[in-house]
Design a protein around this motif. Structure first.
Motif, PDB file in Angstrom:
ATOM      1  N   ARG A  49      -6.648   2.377  -2.778  1.00 56.47           N
ATOM      2  CA  ARG A  49      -5.916   1.122  -2.528  1.00 56.47           C
ATOM      3  C   ARG A  49      -6.182   0.073  -3.613  1.00 56.47           C
ATOM      4  O   ARG A  49      -5.783  -1.077  -3.483  1.00 56.47           O
ATOM      5  N   LEU A  60      -1.356   8.319   4.815  1.00 60.58           N
ATOM      6  CA  LEU A  60      -1.288   8.312   3.344  1.00 60.58           C
ATOM      7  C   LEU A  60      -2.066   7.138   2.771  1.00 60.58           C
ATOM      8  O   LEU A  60      -2.751   7.265   1.758  1.00 60.58           O
ATOM      9  N   ILE A  61      -1.971   6.002   3.447  1.00 64.02           N
ATOM     10  CA  ILE A  61      -2.675   4.813   2.939  1.00 64.02           C
ATOM     11  C   ILE A  61      -4.194   5.011   3.042  1.00 64.02           C
ATOM     12  O   ILE A  61      -4.928   4.759   2.082  1.00 64.02           O
ATOM     13  N   ALA A  75       2.657   7.084   7.225  1.00 63.57           N
ATOM     14  CA  ALA A  75       2.328   6.013   6.277  1.00 63.57           C
ATOM     15  C   ALA A  75       0.856   5.631   6.393  1.00 63.57           C
ATOM     16  O   ALA A  75       0.159   5.506   5.380  1.00 63.57           O
ATOM     17  N   SER A  76       0.343   5.477   7.618  1.00 60.74           N
ATOM     18  CA  SER A  76      -1.076   5.100   7.770  1.00 60.74           C
ATOM     19  C   SER A  76      -1.982   6.169   7.188  1.00 60.74           C
ATOM     20  O   SER A  76      -2.940   5.847   6.480  1.00 60.74           O
ATOM     21  N   ASP A  81       0.806  -1.227   0.000  1.00 58.45           N
ATOM     22  CA  ASP A  81       0.000   0.000   0.000  1.00 58.45           C
ATOM     23  C   ASP A  81       0.834   1.270   0.000  1.00 58.45           C
ATOM     24  O   ASP A  81       0.319   2.346  -0.291  1.00 58.45           O
ATOM     25  N   CYS A  82       2.104   1.154   0.403  1.00 54.87           N
ATOM     26  CA  CYS A  82       2.928   2.362   0.520  1.00 54.87           C
ATOM     27  C   CYS A  82       4.397   1.969   0.379  1.00 54.87           C
ATOM     28  O   CYS A  82       4.800   0.903   0.841  1.00 54.87           O
ATOM     29  N   SER A 131      -5.498   7.107   0.332  1.00 54.58           N
ATOM     30  CA  SER A 131      -5.112   6.776  -1.044  1.00 54.58           C
ATOM     31  C   SER A 131      -6.116   5.813  -1.662  1.00 54.58           C
ATOM     32  O   SER A 131      -6.960   5.241  -0.974  1.00 54.58           O
ATOM     33  N   VAL A 157       3.610  -2.141   3.931  1.00 51.81           N
ATOM     34  CA  VAL A 157       4.577  -1.134   3.508  1.00 51.81           C
ATOM     35  C   VAL A 157       5.844  -1.841   3.040  1.00 51.81           C
ATOM     36  O   VAL A 157       6.297  -2.782   3.684  1.00 51.81           O
ATOM     37  N   LYS A 198       1.688   4.288  -5.924  1.00 55.80           N
ATOM     38  CA  LYS A 198       1.524   4.079  -4.472  1.00 55.80           C
ATOM     39  C   LYS A 198       2.065   5.287  -3.712  1.00 55.80           C
ATOM     40  O   LYS A 198       3.027   5.913  -4.170  1.00 55.80           O
ATOM     41  N   PRO A 199       1.491   5.580  -2.531  1.00 52.34           N
ATOM     42  CA  PRO A 199       2.077   6.644  -1.710  1.00 52.34           C
ATOM     43  C   PRO A 199       3.561   6.362  -1.457  1.00 52.34           C
ATOM     44  O   PRO A 199       3.950   5.198  -1.298  1.00 52.34           O
ATOM     45  N   HIS A 200       4.355   7.420  -1.456  1.00 47.78           N
ATOM     46  CA  HIS A 200       5.814   7.282  -1.406  1.00 47.78           C
ATOM     47  C   HIS A 200       6.373   8.211  -0.324  1.00 47.78           C
ATOM     48  O   HIS A 200       6.124   9.413  -0.352  1.00 47.78           O
TER      49      HIS A 200
END
Ligand SMILES: Nc1nc2c(ncn2[C@@H]2O[C@H](COP(=O)(O)OP(=O)(O)OP(=O)(O)O)[C@@H](O)[C@H]2O)c(=O)[nH]1
Ligand SMILES: [Mg+2]
Length: 313
Positions: free
Chosen positions: A126, A120-121, A117-118, A37-38, A124, A137, A64-66
């Protein structure tokens, strides 16, 4: 005293290290992407603009989120951190740059990584993973930047568990894409450790030497003498002369031979060499001196650095 103005690699061969496990690792990472997911890209904060593998952007980045984690913050010049983040945002559009020290549980950057990270996920798309309750991740990056250390420190911080993946001071410790490892219970987050991957051909010689000096390639492969010479060039170019005393010199110099001979004499290290007529000559052990010089830099004994500093002038 005048010093070299530009760095020129003395060998004909470019700096290059792309063993089989790297190509395989990259393919495994692409395959795993569907269940990720990230992406957390880890890089060395001493070389914030140099040496990141463009393959990551081309083949696994994008949708994906980066997050870019610039690790080894304890060794990097912290006065430049905000300018570095701005530059990376401007040039690459990466909004999330976090500076960390994986050796310090209390590091503010370490505390920020998982909540970011959470977030962003959650915000986002998914895709195929919308119904999955857990977050996954993947950590990616070039060798020896602290990917496995980051996983361990996260697991320790959130689950109070000991090391789950091997860490080591030489490049190429993690050899393949690992099984996902739980690093947090609430929210449920898993992390995948991956092998460090360099681009197959490092076109820019100086960039290659920055990577080598930061320990992203095996020292013996590049040559300790060559790495020591780049270190000397860089320190002189920044008018940083901490090496003079450390290596037992009287004054700054642009000659690596002088530095290494003085260093070997200071350490009292010699090497016996058999000459063609069978007699033995005793010479200063310049290899040991080069290792001593490089080690001091990597331990931060010459102060905190940003090897990309000139790009900010
Ligand atoms: N000073 C300092 N050293 C660190 C930090 N993080 C990791 N290290 C050290 O850097 C070295 C490499 O760490 P690893 O976690 O094995 O790096 P990696 O990216 O997983 O390396 P590969 O698996 O070889 O690609 C080890 O000696 C770590 O102890 C940090 O924040 N500061
Ligand atoms: Mg590793």
């Amino acid at each position: 005293m005048s010093f070299r103005q530009h760095y020129k690699l003395v060998t004909k061969q470019a700096i290059r290290w792309f063993p089989g496990h790297m190509g395989k690792g990259l393919r495994q990472m692409q395959q795993k992407l569907k269940s990720v997911d990230c992406l957390i890209e880890v890089h060395d904060a001493r070389i914030p603009l140099s040496g990141r593998n463009p393959e990551f952007k081309n083949t696994i980045g994008g949708i994906k989120p980066h997050i870019l984690v610039l690790n080894k913050k304890d060794l990097s010049d912290n006065k430049m951190h905000s300018r570095i983040s701005e530059r990376i945002k401007e040039t690459e559009g990466i909004d999330h740059v976090i500076f960390t020290n994986c050796k310090d549980q209390q590091c503010p950057g370490i505390k920020k990584v998982m909540p970011l990270a959470s977030d962003l996920i959650i915000n986002s798309n998914r895709y195929n993973r919308t119904d999955e309750k857990d977050f996954c991740v993947m950590v990616i990056g070039v060798p020896n930047v602290g990917k496995s250390s980051l996983l361990n420190v996260m697991r320790n911080r959130h689950l109070n568990k000991k090391k789950a993946t091997t860490v080591g001071a030489i490049a190429g410790i993690t050899r393949s894409v690992m099984q996902k490892i739980k690093i947090s219970e609430d929210p449920l987050i898993y992390m995948i450790d991956t092998p460090g991957i360099l681009e197959p051909k490092i076109k820019d010689d100086e960039m290659g030497m920055k990577l080598a000096l930061s320990g992203c390639l095996p020292d013996h492969l590049v040559g300790e003498d060559l790495i020591a010479d780049y270190l000397l060039f860089w320190m002189n170019s920044q008018s940083r002369f901490e090496y003079v005393k450390h290596m037992g010199l009287e004054a700054p110099t642009d000659s690596i031979v002088e530095v290494l001979i003085a260093g070997a004499n200071k350490l009292g290290k010699t090497k016996k060499l058999k000459t063609y007529d069978g007699s033995i000559t005793v010479l200063p052990d310049v290899l040991m001196a080069a290792q001593f010089f490089i080690r001091a830099f990597r331990n931060g004994e010459f102060g905190k650095v940003n090897l990309d500093r000139d790009a900010f002038r």
